[in-house]
Design a protein around this motif. Structure first.
Motif, PDB file in Angstrom:
ATOM      1  N   LEU A 229     -14.414  88.780 -14.740  1.00 54.41           N
ATOM      2  CA  LEU A 229     -13.915  89.448 -13.544  1.00 54.41           C
ATOM      3  C   LEU A 229     -14.633  88.957 -12.299  1.00 54.41           C
ATOM      4  O   LEU A 229     -14.057  88.884 -11.227  1.00 54.41           O
ATOM      5  CB  LEU A 229     -14.135  90.949 -13.671  1.00 54.41           C
ATOM      6  CG  LEU A 229     -13.094  91.716 -14.455  1.00 54.41           C
ATOM      7  CD1 LEU A 229     -13.579  93.114 -14.737  1.00 54.41           C
ATOM      8  CD2 LEU A 229     -11.809  91.754 -13.668  1.00 54.41           C
ATOM      9  N   PHE A 257     -10.085  95.523  -7.687  1.00 57.70           N
ATOM     10  CA  PHE A 257     -11.526  95.731  -7.714  1.00 57.70           C
ATOM     11  C   PHE A 257     -11.954  97.014  -7.010  1.00 57.70           C
ATOM     12  O   PHE A 257     -12.929  97.639  -7.403  1.00 57.70           O
ATOM     13  CB  PHE A 257     -12.246  94.532  -7.083  1.00 57.70           C
ATOM     14  CG  PHE A 257     -12.240  93.335  -7.970  1.00 57.70           C
ATOM     15  CD1 PHE A 257     -13.177  93.209  -8.986  1.00 57.70           C
ATOM     16  CD2 PHE A 257     -11.281  92.345  -7.835  1.00 57.70           C
ATOM     17  CE1 PHE A 257     -13.159  92.117  -9.827  1.00 57.70           C
ATOM     18  CE2 PHE A 257     -11.260  91.253  -8.673  1.00 57.70           C
ATOM     19  CZ  PHE A 257     -12.200  91.130  -9.663  1.00 57.70           C
ATOM     20  N   MET A 269     -14.908  96.787 -15.695  1.00 59.53           N
ATOM     21  CA  MET A 269     -15.846  96.581 -14.598  1.00 59.53           C
ATOM     22  C   MET A 269     -17.142  97.328 -14.812  1.00 59.53           C
ATOM     23  O   MET A 269     -18.194  96.880 -14.391  1.00 59.53           O
ATOM     24  CB  MET A 269     -15.187  96.973 -13.287  1.00 59.53           C
ATOM     25  CG  MET A 269     -14.353  95.813 -12.786  1.00 59.53           C
ATOM     26  SD  MET A 269     -13.742  96.066 -11.176  1.00 59.53           S
ATOM     27  CE  MET A 269     -12.165  96.699 -11.538  1.00 59.53           C
ATOM     28  N   ARG A 274     -24.217  94.462 -13.298  1.00 54.79           N
ATOM     29  CA  ARG A 274     -23.988  93.800 -12.018  1.00 54.79           C
ATOM     30  C   ARG A 274     -25.291  93.578 -11.286  1.00 54.79           C
ATOM     31  O   ARG A 274     -26.226  94.343 -11.402  1.00 54.79           O
ATOM     32  CB  ARG A 274     -23.050  94.648 -11.163  1.00 54.79           C
ATOM     33  CG  ARG A 274     -21.631  94.626 -11.682  1.00 54.79           C
ATOM     34  CD  ARG A 274     -20.788  95.589 -10.935  1.00 54.79           C
ATOM     35  NE  ARG A 274     -20.773  95.297  -9.497  1.00 54.79           N
ATOM     36  CZ  ARG A 274     -19.805  95.727  -8.696  1.00 54.79           C
ATOM     37  NH1 ARG A 274     -18.809  96.412  -9.182  1.00 54.79           N
ATOM     38  NH2 ARG A 274     -19.841  95.458  -7.421  1.00 54.79           N
ATOM     39  N   PRO A 623     -18.498  91.010  -9.043  1.00 55.75           N
ATOM     40  CA  PRO A 623     -17.102  91.465  -9.132  1.00 55.75           C
ATOM     41  C   PRO A 623     -16.742  92.459  -8.027  1.00 55.75           C
ATOM     42  O   PRO A 623     -16.424  93.608  -8.287  1.00 55.75           O
ATOM     43  CB  PRO A 623     -17.020  92.100 -10.523  1.00 55.75           C
ATOM     44  CG  PRO A 623     -18.411  92.486 -10.860  1.00 55.75           C
ATOM     45  CD  PRO A 623     -19.321  91.581 -10.122  1.00 55.75           C
TER      46      PRO A 623
END
Lengths: 696, 301
Positions: A229, A257, A269, A274, A623
């Motif tokens: 992603l 997103f 997600m 992240r 992402p």
């Protein structure tokens, strides 16, 4: 007048999308039944647009692309639907007509640049081939165009490269050649199937930047098929998310997103660590596995894994519109879109009480070197001239009891070799390894036996790290038997069951063979095998990089849980910065066999002092289209030099944006600039004080 | 996701299906293998209890029916001494099976162990084993077997010449070692072998428990192919007077000797033993192939 006509015809053209896939169904006949790989997907691609198709392995994303090129395997069949390229149905063309479309109007870039170029033909030949065939150019014309193409894709010394063979080029270079071949006939559409998956993070950024620019400049539409992603956020205009042979959500990148409507998109997600998020929380995970495409659930295909399923979810469902061009295949889409229903997945929350990190180092590595001798390039057949690869060159670190040290770097940086030497699968050339205070660098096989129990390993590839001829039970029971930990058979079976439950599998799975399990389940078996010996240190060599996104999160959570419960120490080797950041306490960054920087996790990600660490962080995709679009285009120039001939002085100077003369001449020593922040750079102070590389 | 377990989500317990009868599974999955197995069983039965199958004594000479054509009395005809060919083939299957099976098993097993050890240890050990294999490979099969059989002479145990078995096994050994080494080299770099090393298992355990089962496919093919080769080699040695000797019934012997003088007038003298050899070779090869597929867990549903 002429201009007017041109505008008119362009306007007429743009009303018809360049590519329209309508209600496509593809199925494969296998010995075990009919696999419906693609079931009723529709999407359009406009001229010059970048469209992404995102999904996990087996969701049908590659099959849909191959169908477009009419390159399906013989067992595959299109049962329904149309694929219109400028209004022409590609599925009805004759083979000859289709051949003219392939490479000429649509071209394709594959995932593996290593295997998609023919090893026995020169690069020049392979770039010129489509020109000679499709455009009927003469050799001279083709040569000129080939050089022009090489320039376009950023290969500077084109003339020299033309006569080279694929094995003489690096992975990034090969992918550039693939793109040049794709561009050769000025196609209207390029389909890129996982174009950067096999590449390193810094090279990945270069290639994506290149593809996006080419698409913009030449007006070529681009379909990017990927499971990542992150890369899509920056480059795609529109995104189609696929799950179990269906498109489950489509919309603009911002829609997908920022306002994901389908629970699966949300889950995808959330389950990825992240770089731009606070850490210390567990990943949310999508439990379970995608459905079997031979007998998918009748209703919503995601329902069995969805935390918000209701009774209605067993009813069939089609895409429901939310906003302009934003659609999702979910019964509760209105609730989610209006914010009434907040999508939450299991997991989340704080990490279970962090294991106590002891003060005594459990593993101390100092001055570790591992050199490999290889036959020198250009050495004759009878010559025994040897060249040395300095896979690991003077590496030192220590890990405290209960701690996780992340070892991160691009391929070929020597991180895996460090792991192998620590495991004593390879002998160190020089330096020492101390385990619990005992020097084990040169322990003999017998002395190692006791130690083996304490240092275990989890491998990258769950497909090849389990013996295919042994059942799961046999694999896990073996160490118990060999070491006499549980000598009695009955008790051993109980212990195997216990270990399997510990890693989230079921005791009855002991009877299965590895091939009967999914990738994530196999990786759990690998973890159970490592745990069987009750080790204190586990070397995790890329334990999640071969797994699907939704499965990755499950395995990372499991590793964290086990660490908290059993007080394990991890040496966590990976190339994914976000994963390493999520799981590690301290992080070491390696480049060409050397440690460039080693510091506390938060410190190194917030205030990197080495230009290479900075570059790696900059290259890693995030992402979120807002964050991504705000970032300056960044691509570390150049390629990783060959470890056979490492650069003089600082090994990074050839790619470093702030290299000085001194960097070429002397090797920067590893210095502790701040408390427990080690860095090997001549200009680290300037970076610390913000004099150079500010905000780069 | 053509994975069988894909349908089974990780959080729903499923009862383990009962393991089906392995023989029935084999018959269902490998029908040709089952047929060849029946042929091999028939041959074994004939070899073990020839007196129940054969209508005549294989050594009985009948001057009243020399070179008789196949008939109800002599199904496969008779040879130059009036001996019943059908009976001789039945008795001959014992010789063929014992020598073929034993020498191929001996040669292939030692060859496989050498091949795997060679791949596993590498370096100097690999070099020594491979040079030894080179030496053996330098001789033509028949010459090497001749040398061995001449050097060892006869040692008969239970009516079988043990040294003949060894003589035939030795030329088989290097050929299997080469092929198995190649397969083992690719297994040796698999992570599961690293995992076994990291767990501190002994070399013997890794070789026999982890590597050997993964080179079983080439091993079985070589093993069954060499049973056939061994039967032929035994025939050749017998022809040269160094193997089985007249009047013992052996398929190779039946092809040689005075069959060469009479095959124009009495083709059955060579056709039937030839068919017997072909059938045996075919059956063993086919059985080996199906066994290989059957034993590979990846082919199971």
């Amino acid at each position: 007048m002429e201009a007017q006509i041109q505008t008119k015809s362009r306007a007429a053209q743009s009303s018809v999308p360049l590519l329209a896939v309508e209600d496509l169904h593809v199925q494969f006949e296998t010995s075990r039944g009919t696999v419906r790989a693609v079931q009723g997907i529709s999407y359009t691609v406009n001229r010059g647009e970048v469209v992404a198709i995102v999904g996990e392995s087996g969701c049908g994303k590659s099959v849909s692309a191959l169908t477009m090129m009419r390159l399906l395997a013989k067992t595959g069949r299109v049962t329904q639907g149309r694929i219109l390229l400028e209004g022409r149905n590609l599925l009805e063309l004759t083979d000859d007509e289709m051949r003219a479309v392939r490479g000429h109007e649509i071209s394709m870039i594959f995932q593996e640049p290593m295997t998609s170029l023919n090893p026995v033909l020169t690069i020049g030949m392979q770039i010129m081939e489509p020109l000679l065939i499709h455009l009927k150019m003469t050799e001279e014309q083709a040569l000129v165009r080939a050089l022009e193409l090489m320039q376009q894709v950023g290969i500077t010394d084109g003339e020299r490269r033309l006569s080279q063979y694929p094995h003489q080029l690096s992975g990034g270079m090969r992918q550039r050649v693939m793109i040049a071949i794709g561009l050769a006939c000025k196609p209207k559409l390029i389909i890129a199937d996982e174009p950067t998956t096999a590449l390193d993070v810094t090279i990945q950024a270069q290639i994506l930047e290149l593809m996006k620019n080419l698409s913009r400049e030449l007006g070529i539409a681009l379909v990017i098929i990927t499971h990542n992603l992150g890369i899509v956020a920056r480059y795609a205009d529109r995104v189609n998310v696929m799950y179990a042979a269906n498109i489950i959500e489509k919309g603009t990148a911002d829609d997908i997103f920022l306002k994901p409507a389908h629970p699966y998109t949300n889950g995808l997600m959330r389950s990825v660590p992240r770089l731009d998020e606070p850490r210390g929380t567990k990943l949310q995970t999508i439990e379970g596995l995608p459905p079997d495409l031979r007998m998918p659930p009748a209703g919503c295909r995601f329902a069995p894994r969805c935390p918000h399923r209701i009774e209605k979810c067993s009813q069939p469902i089609s895409l429901i519109g939310i906003g302009a061009g934003h659609e999702a295949r979910c019964h509760r889409v209105d609730e989610i879109a209006s914010g009434k229903l907040k999508v939450e997945f299991p997991g989340g929350g704080a990490v279970n009480s962090q294991a106590q990190i002891g003060s005594a180092p459990i593993l101390e590595v100092s001055g570790l070197k591992k050199y490999f001798g290889v036959k020198a390039a250009g050495a004759g057949f009878f010559s025994s001239e040897m060249a040395t690869v300095r896979a690991v060159d003077d590496v030192s670190f220590s890990i405290a009891q209960g701690e996780t040290l992340g070892l991160v770097g691009e391929s070929g940086c020597g991180k895996t070799t460090v792991g192998r030497v620590v495991l004593r699968l390879d002998e160190a050339t020089d330096g020492s390894i101390k385990f619990n205070g005992t020097d084990v660098t040169h322990h003999s096989g017998r002395e190692m036996r006791g130690l083996r129990r304490k240092i275990q390993v989890i491998f990258q590839d769950p497909y090849s790290s389990l013996n295919p001829r042994m059942t799961v039970g046999e694999i896990i029971a073996e160490p118990l038997k060999v070491y006499g930990i549980v000598p009695e058979k009955k008790a051993r079976n109980d212990r195997v069951g216990e270990l399997l439950s510990q890693v989230g599998l079921f005791p009855y799975m002991a009877e299965r063979y590895p091939h009967e399990l999914s990738g994530g389940q196999r990786q759990r078996v690998g973890i159970a095998r490592a745990l069987a010996l009750e080790p204190s240190l586990i070397v995790c060599d890329e334990p999640v990089s071969a797994l699907d996104v939704s499965i990755q999160g499950q395995v990372i959570n499991l590793l964290e849980d086990l660490q908290a419960r059993l007080g394990l120490t991890y040496l966590f080797i990976a190339h994914d910065l976000a994963v390493v950041r999520h799981i590690s306490d301290r992080v070491a960054v390696m480049y060409l066999g050397k440690i460039m920087e080693l510091a506390d996790r938060d410190e190194i990600y917030k205030r990197p002092l080495h230009p290479y660490t900075k570059a790696l962080l900059d290259a890693a995709p995030i992402p979120d289209p807002r964050v991504e679009k705000a970032r300056a285009p960044r691509a570390l120039r150049g390629e990783i030099p060959s470890p056979l001939t490492p650069p003089s002085g600082c090994v990074f100077h050839t790619r470093c944006p702030i290299a000085l003369d001194v960097c070429k001449q002397s090797v920067p020593p590893v210095r502790e600039l701040k408390t427990s922040h080690l860095v090997a750079c001549h200009r680290a102070e300037e970076i610390m004080e913000g004099k150079v590389l500010q905000g780069a | 996701m053509a994975n069988t377990t894909a349908a089974m989500s990780a959080n729903s317990a499923v009862t383990l299906p009962k393991r089906p009868n392995p023989v029935m599974t084999f018959v269902r999955q490998q029908p040709m293998g089952a047929v060849s197995f029946v042929v091999i069983c028939a041959m074994m039965f004939a070899g073990l209890f020839p007196q129940f199958v054969a209508p005549y004594n294989p050594l009985d000479i009948d001057f009243s029916s020399l070179l008789a054509a196949p008939s109800w009395d002599h199904w496969f005809g008779t040879d130059a001494y009036g001996r019943d060919i059908f009976s001789r083939i039945i008795y001959g299957s014992r010789t063929a099976l014992v020598i073929g099976f034993a020498s191929s098993a001996l040669g292939s097993s030692i060859g496989a162990v050498l091949g795997i050890a060679s791949a596993y240890f590498g370096g100097r050990i690999d070099n020594w084993i491979q040079r030894f294999v080179d030496v053996l490979l330098a001789f033509p099969i028949i010459v090497l077997a001749l040398v061995v059989v001449a050097a060892l002479r006869k040692t008969v145990v239970y009516g079988v010449d043990v040294n003949l078995i060894i003589a035939i096994a030795i030329p088989i050994l290097p050929r299997v070692a080469r092929v198995v080494r190649a397969a083992a080299l690719s297994v040796n770099v698999m992570p599961y072998i690293d995992a076994a090393r990291a767990a501190g298992y002994s070399d013997t355990r890794i070789i026999f428990r982890h590597m050997a089962p993964n080179v079983v496919a080439p091993f079985l093919i070589m093993f069954t192919a060499f049973i056939a080769q061994a039967i032929l080699l035994e025939a050749s040695l017998s022809f040269l007077g160094l193997g089985v000797t007249e009047p013992t019934a052996a398929w190779g012997l039946m092809l040689s000797g005075n069959a060469a003088d009479f095959y124009r007038e009495a083709p059955w003298m060579v056709i039937f033993p030839g068919v017997a050899i072909s059938l045996a070779v075919f059956a063993f090869n086919l059985f080996g192939d199906s066994l290989r597929d059957y034993l590979d867990p990846r082919f199971k549903t």
